[in-house]
Design an enzyme around this catalytic site. Structure first.
Site, PDB file in Angstrom:
ATOM      1  CE  LYS A  23      -2.834  -2.555   3.226  1.00  0.00           C
ATOM      2  NZ  LYS A  23      -3.052  -2.708   4.680  1.00  0.00           N
ATOM      3  N   GLY A  24       2.152   1.059   0.221  1.00  0.00           N
ATOM      4  CA  GLY A  24       3.038   2.204   0.452  1.00  0.00           C
ATOM      5  C   GLY A  24       3.118   3.205  -0.676  1.00  0.00           C
ATOM      6  CD  GLU A  68       8.163  -1.198  -4.318  1.00  0.00           C
ATOM      7  OE1 GLU A  68       7.361  -0.597  -3.561  1.00  0.00           O
ATOM      8  OE2 GLU A  68       8.710  -2.256  -4.003  1.00  0.00           O
ATOM      9  CG  ASP A  69       6.897   1.956  -0.569  1.00  0.00           C
ATOM     10  OD1 ASP A  69       7.603   1.128  -1.186  1.00  0.00           O
ATOM     11  OD2 ASP A  69       6.258   1.641   0.458  1.00  0.00           O
ATOM     12  CG  ASP A 123      15.377  -1.980   2.821  1.00  0.00           C
ATOM     13  OD1 ASP A 123      16.378  -1.314   3.078  1.00  0.00           O
ATOM     14  OD2 ASP A 123      14.889  -2.802   3.625  1.00  0.00           O
ATOM     15  CE  LYS A 161      15.186   2.426   4.606  1.00  0.00           C
ATOM     16  NZ  LYS A 161      14.830   1.483   5.673  1.00  0.00           N
ATOM     17  CG  PHE A 174      11.666   1.760   9.850  1.00  0.00           C
ATOM     18  CD1 PHE A 174      11.785   0.581   9.131  1.00  0.00           C
ATOM     19  CD2 PHE A 174      10.403   2.255  10.120  1.00  0.00           C
ATOM     20  CE1 PHE A 174      10.649  -0.099   8.688  1.00  0.00           C
ATOM     21  CE2 PHE A 174       9.262   1.585   9.691  1.00  0.00           C
ATOM     22  CZ  PHE A 174       9.397   0.400   8.975  1.00  0.00           C
ATOM     23  CB  VAL A 175      11.539   6.596   6.259  1.00  0.00           C
ATOM     24  CG1 VAL A 175      12.850   7.322   6.486  1.00  0.00           C
ATOM     25  CG2 VAL A 175      11.661   5.619   5.097  1.00  0.00           C
ATOM     26  CG  ASP A 193       3.241   0.196   7.112  1.00  0.00           C
ATOM     27  OD1 ASP A 193       4.050   0.003   6.181  1.00  0.00           O
ATOM     28  OD2 ASP A 193       2.798  -0.712   7.832  1.00  0.00           O
ATOM     29  NE  ARG A 245      -0.197   1.517   5.062  1.00  0.00           N
ATOM     30  CZ  ARG A 245       0.778   0.770   4.556  1.00  0.00           C
ATOM     31  NH1 ARG A 245       1.727   1.322   3.849  1.00  0.00           N
ATOM     32  NH2 ARG A 245       0.829  -0.536   4.781  1.00  0.00           N
TER      33      ARG A 245
HETATM   34  P1  IMP Z   1      13.000  -4.667  -0.254  1.00  0.00           P
HETATM   35  O1  IMP Z   1      12.497  -5.912  -0.898  1.00  0.00           O
HETATM   36  O2  IMP Z   1      13.946  -4.974   0.880  1.00  0.00           O
HETATM   37  O3  IMP Z   1      13.599  -3.665  -1.221  1.00  0.00           O
HETATM   38  O4  IMP Z   1      11.778  -4.033   0.485  1.00  0.00           O
HETATM   39  C1  IMP Z   1      10.955  -3.101  -0.028  1.00  0.00           C
HETATM   40  C2  IMP Z   1       9.757  -2.965   0.890  1.00  0.00           C
HETATM   41  O5  IMP Z   1      10.128  -3.002   2.281  1.00  0.00           O
HETATM   42  C3  IMP Z   1       9.111  -1.623   0.670  1.00  0.00           C
HETATM   43  O6  IMP Z   1       8.187  -1.665  -0.373  1.00  0.00           O
HETATM   44  C4  IMP Z   1       8.501  -1.352   2.019  1.00  0.00           C
HETATM   45  O7  IMP Z   1       7.237  -1.949   2.106  1.00  0.00           O
HETATM   46  C5  IMP Z   1       9.412  -2.044   3.023  1.00  0.00           C
HETATM   47  N1  IMP Z   1      10.377  -1.096   3.646  1.00  0.00           N
HETATM   48  C6  IMP Z   1      11.708  -1.071   3.498  1.00  0.00           C
HETATM   49  N2  IMP Z   1      12.263  -0.077   4.205  1.00  0.00           N
HETATM   50  C7  IMP Z   1      11.247   0.552   4.818  1.00  0.00           C
HETATM   51  C8  IMP Z   1      11.165   1.708   5.695  1.00  0.00           C
HETATM   52  O8  IMP Z   1      12.164   2.362   6.051  1.00  0.00           O
HETATM   53  N3  IMP Z   1       9.933   2.058   6.108  1.00  0.00           N
HETATM   54  C9  IMP Z   1       8.801   1.389   5.741  1.00  0.00           C
HETATM   55  N4  IMP Z   1       8.820   0.316   4.932  1.00  0.00           N
HETATM   56  C10 IMP Z   1      10.037  -0.090   4.469  1.00  0.00           C
END
Ligand code: IMP
Length: 197
Positions: free
Chosen positions: A56-57, A112-113, A116, A144, A165-166, A172, A178
């Site tokens: 939902k981000g 994508e929000d 990571d 990140k 962590f944001v 969220d 959110r």
């Molecule tokens: P990845 O697969 O590790 O790149 O994760 C991406 C997903 O992790 C994002 O779409 C978010 O839902 C969640 N995520 C990663 N870092 C954060 C953060 O700092 N705050 C909130 N959600 C995060």
């Protein structure tokens, strides 16, 4: 620049052991969004763009971006969840909600929000590529970079941020925060900084 802290008076949803401070104000987000929309339109001036938001981000990001893009824009959403949260994440991703319409032959922009580890995006790119879009691009609001595990990158990036962590602007913690207009760093009193899992 002094980073603004947000008190429980301003944001009543704040729990006693949590504190938040603004990392990127909503005004900066809006300005950057206009630039991102221009970059995307420069690459695809006449194309009909099909945005795919990852729930939902990315909801606020997608809807704000869609209105800045101009021209023909359609959108769809899907939802995924990662198996295995935490540092031992396997990178396996489970599809919770599939796309409503086919993307074959379309100019697709994945919205994508936050990027990571990149494991979710890696899965999504493979999933979308199989469906034969005409073009496949990725726009992320936040990146990140230092957390990256998978070899993926976004074509358009809003802001590179440190490993904190944001929350806010769609992001969220446990489904909370959110609705904060700014992108904020969430910290816990007992643990110090909340680093992403
Ligand atoms: P990845 O697969 O590790 O790149 O994760 C991406 C997903 O992790 C994002 O779409 C978010 O839902 C969640 N995520 C990663 N870092 C954060 C953060 O700092 N705050 C909130 N959600 C995060």
């Amino acid at each position: 620049m002094v980073k603004k802290s947000i008190s429980a008076k301003i944001y009543p949803g704040l729990r006693p052991n949590e504190s938040i401070r603004v990392l990127i104000s909503d005004a900066r987000v809006k300005t950057r969004l206009k630039q991102l929309a221009k970059e995307i339109r420069r690459d695809f001036p006449k194309e009909s763009l099909h945005l795919i938001g990852v729930l939902k981000g990315s909801v606020f990001f997608l809807t704000d971006l869609a209105r800045e893009l101009g021209g023909e824009v359609s959108f769809d959403f899907l939802s995924v969840s990662s198996y295995g949260q935490g540092t031992d994440s396997t990178g396996e991703v489970k599809l919770i909600k599939d796309l409503d319409v086919s993307i074959e032959g379309k100019t697709v922009v994945v919205v994508e929000d936050i990027l990571d580890t990149g494991l979710t995006l890696k899965y999504l790119l493979r999933f979308f590529e199989e469906k034969k879009p005409k073009h496949l691009r990725v726009v992320v609001l936040l990146d990140k970079v230092e957390r990256r595990i998978a070899d993926v990158h976004a074509d358009y990036t809003g802001f590179v941020i440190p490993n904190e962590f944001v929350v806010g602007y769609g992001l969220d913690f446990d489904e909370r925060y959110r609705n904060l207009p700014d992108v904020c760093v969430l910290q816990f009193a007992s643990q110090g900084k909340a680093k992403s899992a």
